[in-house]
Design an enzyme around this catalytic site. Structure first.
Site, PDB file in Angstrom:
ATOM      1  N   SER A 169      -5.107   8.949  19.725  1.00 52.94           N
ATOM      2  CA  SER A 169      -5.712  10.120  19.074  1.00 52.94           C
ATOM      3  C   SER A 169      -7.087  10.407  19.651  1.00 52.94           C
ATOM      4  O   SER A 169      -7.914   9.493  19.772  1.00 52.94           O
ATOM      5  CB  SER A 169      -5.859   9.879  17.564  1.00 52.94           C
ATOM      6  N   GLU A 218      -6.978   0.286   6.968  1.00 53.63           N
ATOM      7  CA  GLU A 218      -6.082   1.428   7.058  1.00 53.63           C
ATOM      8  C   GLU A 218      -5.471   1.697   5.688  1.00 53.63           C
ATOM      9  O   GLU A 218      -5.341   2.843   5.259  1.00 53.63           O
ATOM     10  CB  GLU A 218      -4.973   1.141   8.079  1.00 53.63           C
TER      11      GLU A 218
END
Lengths: 391, 276
Positions: free
Chosen positions: A175, A255
């Site tokens: 990303s 996360e």
């Protein structure tokens, strides 16, 4: 630079990191965000460039005011305090729709790696660059041949006589690599899980080529990254040789707490938008509309409750493990259900008229693929939570 | 009540529910264990423990009445007309029904449910409508449904590990594993939603999540159990019948989900209920 230089002289933190309550912290963040609403507002332009610039702008403003430093260690440029402060900040950013729906919380999977695995001097030098929005970083984990089976990765790092390393191979689904100044990179230095080694790589190193992928949702934020004889200094190794797999696994608690909370909050704002658009429709809603909206809300509410419990356990000192696959499955399911509902409730909108709903609908198709597929998560639940033995 | 005390209480309740005949005998036994005081002093703990254990053990007692009575400040021990799916009204009698699940004309004939019909208008008119009582009843039923789901999952898990086909336990097949994983995820989610259920909306959502999880559990576990799960000799069908009947009380999953949707559509905003 020493740790004490990290926070500028004369800077007064807006609240005391160690003693502030979650409620008081939230109220203070809200007040500040309200006061600065105009300068932080999202630009009208919807390009990826504009989005990345907005990420940098919001982070920088939050960093300069102190908010972006809470929950990170003082030795790495933070102001200290519990992790939950970061989750609250992420929530407030998402509630105000100041950034896109995922990339603001990318810090949550990059910064902890530096805190836990980088040399303290490197963490102190680099982390403020990320937190302050001066830099974007990326995470080079997945490879064309190593998706679900991440541990099979084959990007090779070889030690040279002078102690530095040479890297050759390819990463994918990285990303924002085209905007990134640094990369947390997993490489192969020996066979097996214990043969994975992580490095902190400057993206302007000779031999790195970044190529954005065209994806179906039209935002080319994922990239292929090629490494051809890229030289990395020895002191850029994260942890020791062979620590890479553990580093990757250690990201899980972050996360699956703050990042998930950010996404959940963002999805709630999309449900609000859906309700607003449904109210504008001229025809009286059918019972099926309420059923679909109710099911989407139920799924989002459920994962919110679950995620809250997970974060409470984390705050109480629990070690997060395979049970967070439950959170992941609930979240990805809710994500897709919400946008499926949008398509049902706003017929024709995604197909014909509205590019924003279309993009978000298409992006939600990836929710059961990124971050460990829905199938891998179910395998983990079956093996680790239900103790069903090996396949 | 701290975690250790709760765990001791849970063991005592589990023992009582396993050893006592379901129905009026268990009603009396729960009374002896201090159910009334517990419900008055620690309602959240009392309801979670008692009702989830009714589900897990497959027992039953008419204590849903008490939860509704307590929520409206009435003395315990009686019965109340309870709303059921499809606009029906039932009474959960404090007497014993048949002992076989397929007796008595109801899906779960072991439960002493009386369906109000023509001629019961006065009784039906007293059906529970008090929001706090509805919320309390939904939380209790939610925990019961989750417990029933856990019982089904335990049966299916055991079967998957024991049953050998193609030379290995069927638990080794991913299609089977994923059904069980899916069941577990749904039950865990429902528990989290119930644990956060304090106000009316959250209680409605908690029961809807629990009903959905129990229905998912019934579907997946029945499939994993294959032929044996379709026989009367295996316990699964008792839990499936129980789950289906409980789902209808105080609004079924479908009705509650639709109600939640209509509510937030009117509100124009989706309330965030659990907070950090």
């Amino acid at each position: 630079m020493t740790a004490t230089d990290l926070v500028p002289a004369g800077f007064t933190p807006p609240v005391d990191a160690e003693t502030v309550s979650v409620e008081d912290y939230r109220a203070a963040v809200q007040r500040w965000l309200d006061e600065h609403a105009a300068e932080l507002a999202k630009p009208a332009e919807h390009s990826l460039e504009a989005e990345v610039a907005q990420l940098g702008k919001v982070r920088r403003a939050l960093f300069d005011a102190g908010w972006m430093r809470y929950g990170w260690p003082v030795a790495a440029g933070g102001l200290g305090g519990p992790d939950v402060l970061r989750a609250v900040l992420n929530e407030e950013i998402a509630e105000r729709d100041l950034t896109d729906g995922t990339n603001f919380s990318i810090v949550e999977v990059l910064a902890p790696t530096m805190v836990s695995y980088a040399r303290p001097e490197l963490a102190a030098e680099m982390l403020p660059l990320l937190l302050s929005g001066r830099e974007q970083w990326c995470q080079g984990f997945s490879e064309p041949g190593s998706g679900s089976d991440l541990a099979s990765l084959s990007t090779r790092a070889t030690r040279r006589d002078d102690g530095s390393w040479v890297v050759n191979g390819q990463k994918v689904w990285t990303s924002l690599a085209q905007y990134a100044q640094r990369c947390v990179l997993l490489t192969r230095t020996a066979p097996g899980h214990a043969g994975i080694t992580a490095f902190f790589v400057d993206m302007d190193s000779p031999g790195i080529t970044v190529r954005p992928l065209r994806t179906m949702h039209g935002i080319d934020e994922f990239c292929e990254v090629f490494f051809d004889d890229v030289v990395i200094p020895a002191d850029r190794m994260l942890g020791n040789e062979g620590d890479g797999w553990r580093l990757a696994m250690d990201l899980l608690p972050y996360e699956r707490s703050t990042c998930f909370w950010h996404r959940i909050t963002y999805l709630f704002t999309r449900l609000d938008m859906l309700l607003a658009e449904a109210a504008k429709q001229e025809t009286e809603p059918e019972a099926a509309t309420d059923a679909a909206i109710g099911a989407a809300y139920l799924a989002l509410h459920t994962v919110r409750c679950r995620s809250r419990d997970t974060q409470r356990r984390l705050a109480a000192g629990a070690h997060l493990g395979p049970e967070t696959s439950v959170d992941k499955i609930l979240l990805s399911t809710a994500d897709q259900k919400l946008f499926d509902t949008a398509r049902e409730v706003l017929p024709g909108t995604i197909e014909l008229t509205d590019a924003h709903w279309r993009t978000e609908y298409l992006y939600s198709r990836a929710a059961t693929i990124y971050g460990g597929t829905a199938e891998i998560q179910r395998n983990i639940v079956a093996r680790r939570m239900l103790d069903l033995g090996k396949e | 009540m701290d975690a250790e005390e709760q765990s001791l209480l849970a063991e005592a309740l589990r023992g009582t529910m396993t050893e006592t005949a379901a129905g009026t005998a268990l009603d009396a036994a729960l009374g002896d264990l201090g159910w009334a005081d517990l419900l008055a002093e620690e309602p959240a703990v009392a309801v979670r423990l008692v009702f989830s254990l009714l589900g897990e053990t497959g027992a039953h007692a008419p204590v849903l009445n008490d939860v509704v009575l307590a929520a409206t400040g009435q003395p315990l021990g009686g019965t109340v007309a309870l709303p059921y799916a499809g606009g029906r009204v039932v009474v959960w009698e404090r007497k014993d029904a048949g002992s076989a699940p397929d007796e008595g004309g109801l899906l779960d004939g072991t439960l002493p449910l009386r369906v109000l019909g023509a001629g019961d208008d006065a009784e039906a008119a007293a059906v529970v409508t008090d929001p706090a009582a509805l919320a309390a009843g939904r939380r209790a039923l939610g925990w019961w449904l989750v417990g029933t789901g856990r019982a089904m999952l335990a049966l299916a898990r055991t079967h998957a590990l024991d049953r050998v086909q193609f030379g290995r336990p069927i638990a080794g097949f991913q299609a089977v594993r994923h059904r069980l994983a899916e069941t577990f995820v749904a039950l865990e989610g429902a528990e989290a939603a119930l644990a956060a259920a304090e106000d009316e909306l959250a209680s409605l959502l908690g029961k809807a999540a629990a009903g959905q999880a129990a229905l998912d559990a019934a579907r997946h576990c029945q499939q994993v159990l294959g032929g044996i799960g379709f026989t009367a000799e295996h316990a699964l069908h008792r839990h499936i019948r129980r789950a289906l009947v409980l789902d209808g009380l105080f609004g079924n999953t479908r009705e509650l989900t639709r109600e939640a949707g209509a509510h937030i559509r009117r509100l124009g905003r989706a309330p965030r209920i659990a907070h950090l």
